[in-house]
Design an enzyme around this catalytic site. Structure first.
Site, PDB file in Angstrom:
ATOM      1  N   GLN A   1       9.589   6.434  -4.438  1.00 25.94           N
ATOM      2  CA  GLN A   1       9.260   5.977  -5.798  1.00 25.94           C
ATOM      3  C   GLN A   1       7.869   6.454  -6.183  1.00 25.94           C
ATOM      4  O   GLN A   1       7.639   6.943  -7.293  1.00 25.94           O
ATOM      5  CB  GLN A   1       9.358   4.459  -5.888  1.00 25.94           C
ATOM      6  CG  GLN A   1      10.780   3.959  -5.694  1.00 25.94           C
ATOM      7  CD  GLN A   1      10.873   2.449  -5.664  1.00 25.94           C
ATOM      8  OE1 GLN A   1       9.868   1.743  -5.763  1.00 25.94           O
ATOM      9  NE2 GLN A   1      12.088   1.944  -5.542  1.00 25.94           N
TER      10      GLN A   1
ATOM     11  N   SER B   1       7.041   6.494   0.423  1.00 28.61           N
ATOM     12  CA  SER B   1       7.772   5.923  -0.713  1.00 28.61           C
ATOM     13  C   SER B   1       8.205   7.016  -1.680  1.00 28.61           C
ATOM     14  O   SER B   1       7.375   7.705  -2.272  1.00 28.61           O
ATOM     15  CB  SER B   1       6.890   4.916  -1.458  1.00 28.61           C
ATOM     16  OG  SER B   1       7.449   4.641  -2.727  1.00 28.61           O
TER      17      SER B   1
ATOM     18  N   ARG C   1      19.955  -6.975  -1.109  1.00 24.48           N
ATOM     19  CA  ARG C   1      20.238  -6.450   0.242  1.00 24.48           C
ATOM     20  C   ARG C   1      20.441  -7.601   1.237  1.00 24.48           C
ATOM     21  O   ARG C   1      21.198  -7.455   2.195  1.00 24.48           O
ATOM     22  CB  ARG C   1      19.100  -5.555   0.725  1.00 24.48           C
ATOM     23  CG  ARG C   1      18.762  -4.393  -0.211  1.00 24.48           C
ATOM     24  CD  ARG C   1      19.649  -3.180  -0.045  1.00 24.48           C
ATOM     25  NE  ARG C   1      19.341  -2.170  -1.037  1.00 24.48           N
ATOM     26  CZ  ARG C   1      20.215  -1.354  -1.608  1.00 24.48           C
ATOM     27  NH1 ARG C   1      21.499  -1.407  -1.281  1.00 24.48           N
ATOM     28  NH2 ARG C   1      19.855  -0.469  -2.498  1.00 24.48           N
TER      29      ARG C   1
ATOM     30  N   LYS D   1      22.590   4.511  -6.541  1.00 24.48           N
ATOM     31  CA  LYS D   1      21.587   3.866  -7.390  1.00 24.48           C
ATOM     32  C   LYS D   1      20.399   4.790  -7.632  1.00 24.48           C
ATOM     33  O   LYS D   1      19.962   4.955  -8.774  1.00 24.48           O
ATOM     34  CB  LYS D   1      21.123   2.556  -6.725  1.00 24.48           C
ATOM     35  CG  LYS D   1      20.076   1.807  -7.514  1.00 24.48           C
ATOM     36  CD  LYS D   1      20.004   0.355  -7.113  1.00 24.48           C
ATOM     37  CE  LYS D   1      19.161   0.099  -5.903  1.00 24.48           C
ATOM     38  NZ  LYS D   1      17.716   0.275  -6.127  1.00 24.48           N
TER      39      LYS D   1
ATOM     40  N   ASP E   1      16.751   0.909   3.155  1.00 25.16           N
ATOM     41  CA  ASP E   1      17.461  -0.207   2.528  1.00 25.16           C
ATOM     42  C   ASP E   1      18.564  -0.779   3.427  1.00 25.16           C
ATOM     43  O   ASP E   1      19.153  -1.818   3.107  1.00 25.16           O
ATOM     44  CB  ASP E   1      18.055   0.240   1.189  1.00 25.16           C
ATOM     45  CG  ASP E   1      16.959   0.554   0.170  1.00 25.16           C
ATOM     46  OD1 ASP E   1      15.868  -0.048   0.266  1.00 25.16           O
ATOM     47  OD2 ASP E   1      17.179   1.411  -0.697  1.00 25.16           O
TER      48      ASP E   1
ATOM     49  N   ARG F   1      17.477   8.277 -11.604  1.00 28.07           N
ATOM     50  CA  ARG F   1      16.842   9.563 -11.891  1.00 28.07           C
ATOM     51  C   ARG F   1      17.574  10.315 -12.985  1.00 28.07           C
ATOM     52  O   ARG F   1      16.936  10.932 -13.859  1.00 28.07           O
ATOM     53  CB  ARG F   1      16.755  10.385 -10.606  1.00 28.07           C
ATOM     54  CG  ARG F   1      15.655   9.863  -9.670  1.00 28.07           C
ATOM     55  CD  ARG F   1      15.883  10.318  -8.248  1.00 28.07           C
ATOM     56  NE  ARG F   1      14.799   9.939  -7.347  1.00 28.07           N
ATOM     57  CZ  ARG F   1      14.602   8.729  -6.845  1.00 28.07           C
ATOM     58  NH1 ARG F   1      15.416   7.726  -7.170  1.00 28.07           N
ATOM     59  NH2 ARG F   1      13.597   8.477  -6.020  1.00 28.07           N
TER      60      ARG F   1
HETATM   61  C1  S3P Z   1      14.122   4.249  -3.825  1.00 31.71           C
HETATM   62  C2  S3P Z   1      13.182   4.342  -2.825  1.00 31.71           C
HETATM   63  C3  S3P Z   1      12.977   3.295  -1.816  1.00 31.71           C
HETATM   64  C4  S3P Z   1      14.180   2.354  -1.742  1.00 31.71           C
HETATM   65  C5  S3P Z   1      14.648   1.912  -3.097  1.00 31.71           C
HETATM   66  C6  S3P Z   1      15.035   3.108  -3.943  1.00 31.71           C
HETATM   67  C7  S3P Z   1      14.216   5.345  -4.791  1.00 31.71           C
HETATM   68  O1  S3P Z   1      11.851   2.529  -2.183  1.00 31.71           O
HETATM   69  O2  S3P Z   1      13.867   1.228  -0.959  1.00 31.71           O
HETATM   70  O3  S3P Z   1      15.755   1.065  -2.993  1.00 31.71           O
HETATM   71  O4  S3P Z   1      15.218   5.411  -5.536  1.00 31.71           O
HETATM   72  O5  S3P Z   1      13.291   6.173  -4.844  1.00 31.71           O
HETATM   73  P1  S3P Z   1      10.359   3.001  -1.804  1.00 31.71           P
HETATM   74  O6  S3P Z   1      10.029   4.204  -2.581  1.00 31.71           O
HETATM   75  O7  S3P Z   1       9.479   1.837  -2.165  1.00 31.71           O
HETATM   76  O8  S3P Z   1      10.398   3.253  -0.326  1.00 31.71           O
END
Ligand code: S3P
Length: 438
Positions: A171, A169, A388, A23, A315, A28
């Site tokens: 993200q 994070s 999840r 995912k 996750d 990305r």
């Molecule tokens: C992800 C980062 C994680 C993860 C999410 C996917 C990503 O979140 O829990 O399922 O693809 O960068 P966080 O960045 O909030 O930790």
């Protein structure tokens, strides 16, 4: 159709499972493809609600995305200069990754106003963690008063600079790196704990000037070349089958799985718990990929999870907690505060659900302490719309003495639409549709 599944214990599993594409990498590849000049070809992309949200977002900022159901995706971008102001509010559905990465991209659309929102769950999630460092870089970005979406970004103002993510994070880190790529000066991002580095690896592959030194990543503004990429299998999806093997004393083999060390932490936990884990590396770049066989071997041992290890399996924590209920002794899972701001407050939801199953679980501000082993009983559970949790409660049925009635079962479509079919193929759990809703 009913959104309820009744799940009952099946047999010890034994066989190969085909796991869908990762995912994080699918998000990305689509979003970075939208920034490149030319056509990116993405094979093995995860076709699920969340990644379709990224495809829609890429279209909203001007990319052309051709992605037949279940097939390869082609994303045609026209470079940073071709990015367009979205014609409307962009709905990111349930996908935090789409929304947060888009905030970085939106900061690079000169004068364009991008407004991002999502479903009820996403509209409850924290976005100041992106907005504040983005502002430090010069961006014009806003959340609602409480820090949640809708968020708004007026593009073209990013000067560059040095920022810290503040929370572990990927993200947030990725949003800031994308802002730097599309901005007027280099951006250096420092994180406290190492999180998944897929954005850094993919940007490098696409020709960006990006350097990494431990917890520090620096990106220079510049163009991206299109991508030709095969997405490996998702370790977060494979993890449920690995845990199923460990719980049932069975054996599961998975091929072509992404083994980035910042993602594969659950394998270490499975080893710690006493399962036999065999890994055969098939590829090293741009991401490590390999075959993984997990065999449940005898009684499980208690687990200790430290805060530094959490980003590597963030996750998978609900599955790790389930495993801990079947392990002898006291398991300490620490550093879990980020779970409180996922699609649900997962820390609380896991504690409540496992307790309803008869497990001995203490919920702390950022930890779970689990006493095991406990025989689990059947009960009624709800995914609360969190994919999840749906997976975890389904896998729990493999070790519960009675049926688990799971409401909100369709939440699996967020990241794993084929989940129920694969579960049936493993035979570890027998699932029936629940009674139709009125
Ligand atoms: C992800 C980062 C994680 C993860 C999410 C996917 C990503 O979140 O829990 O399922 O693809 O960068 P966080 O960045 O909030 O930790």
């Amino acid at each position: 159709m009913s959104d309820v599944r009744v799940l009952e214990r099946g047999q010890a599993v034994d066989g190969d499972v085909a796991v869908p594409g990762d995912k994080s990498l699918t998000h990305r590849a689509i979003l970075l493809g939208a920034l490149a000049e030319g056509a990116s070809h993405i094979e093995g992309a995860l076709d699920a609600d969340d990644t379709r949200s990224s495809a829609a977002a890429a279209r909203a900022v001007g990319a052309q995305v051709d992605w037949p159901a279940g097939g390869a995706a082609t994303v045609v971008g026209r470079g940073a200069i071709g990015l367009q102001e979205p014609a409307d509010v962009v709905d990111c559905g349930n996908s935090g990754t789409t929304l947060r990465l888009l905030m970085g991209i939106a900061s690079g659309i000169p004068d364009g106003l991008t407004v991002l929102t999502g479903d009820r769950s996403l509209r409850g999630r924290p976005m100041r963690r992106v907005v504040e460092p983005l502002r430090q870089l010069g961006a014009d970005a806003w959340t609602r008063a409480g820090g949640s979406p809708p968020v708004a970004v007026r593009g073209g103002r990013v000067r560059g600079g040095r920022v810290q993510t503040g929370v572990p994070s990927a993200q947030v880190k990725s949003a800031l790196l994308l802002a730097g790529l599309l901005g007027h000066g280099p951006v250096t991002v420092t994180e406290e704990l190492a999180t998944r580095d897929h954005t850094e690896r993919m940007l490098a592959l696409m020709g960006a000037a990006i350097q990494r030194d431990g917890l520090v990543s620096t990106v220079q503004p510049g163009p991206l070349a299109p991508l030709t990429y095969r997405i490996p299998a998702d370790p977060s999806a494979a993890a449920m089958w690995w845990v199923l093997a460990a719980l049932t004393g069975g054996r599961i083999s998975t091929r072509g799985v992404l083994l980035n060390p910042a993602r594969a932490g659950v394998l270490e936990v499975l080893r710690q718990a006493g399962a036999l884990v065999e890994v055969e590396l098939e590829q090293q770049v741009p991401e490590p990929v390999g075959r993984v066989v997990v065999t449940g071997a005898g009684p499980l041992r208690s687990i200790r999870l430290t805060p530094a290890a959490v980003p590597g399996l963030v996750d998978e924590v609900p599955l790790v907690a389930l495993l801990a209920t079947q392990a002898r002794g006291t398991s300490h899972l620490e550093g879990l505060s980020e779970l409180r701001v996922k699609e649900t407050d997962r820390l609380h939801a896991v504690a409540v659900g496992l307790t309803a199953l008869g497990a001995h679980v203490a919920e702390h501000a950022d930890a779970l302490v689990i006493e095991g082993p406990t025989r689990l009983r059947g009960t009624a559970l709800d995914s609360l719309g969190d994919h999840r949790l749906a997976f975890t409660w389904a896998i729990a049925a493999s070790v519960a003495d009675g049926p688990i009635t799971l409401a909100g079962a369709s939440a699996v479509s967020v990241s794993y639409p084929g989940f129920w079919d694969t579960l049936a193929e493993t035979g570890g759990v027998v699932a029936h549709h629940g009674p139709s809703e009125e």
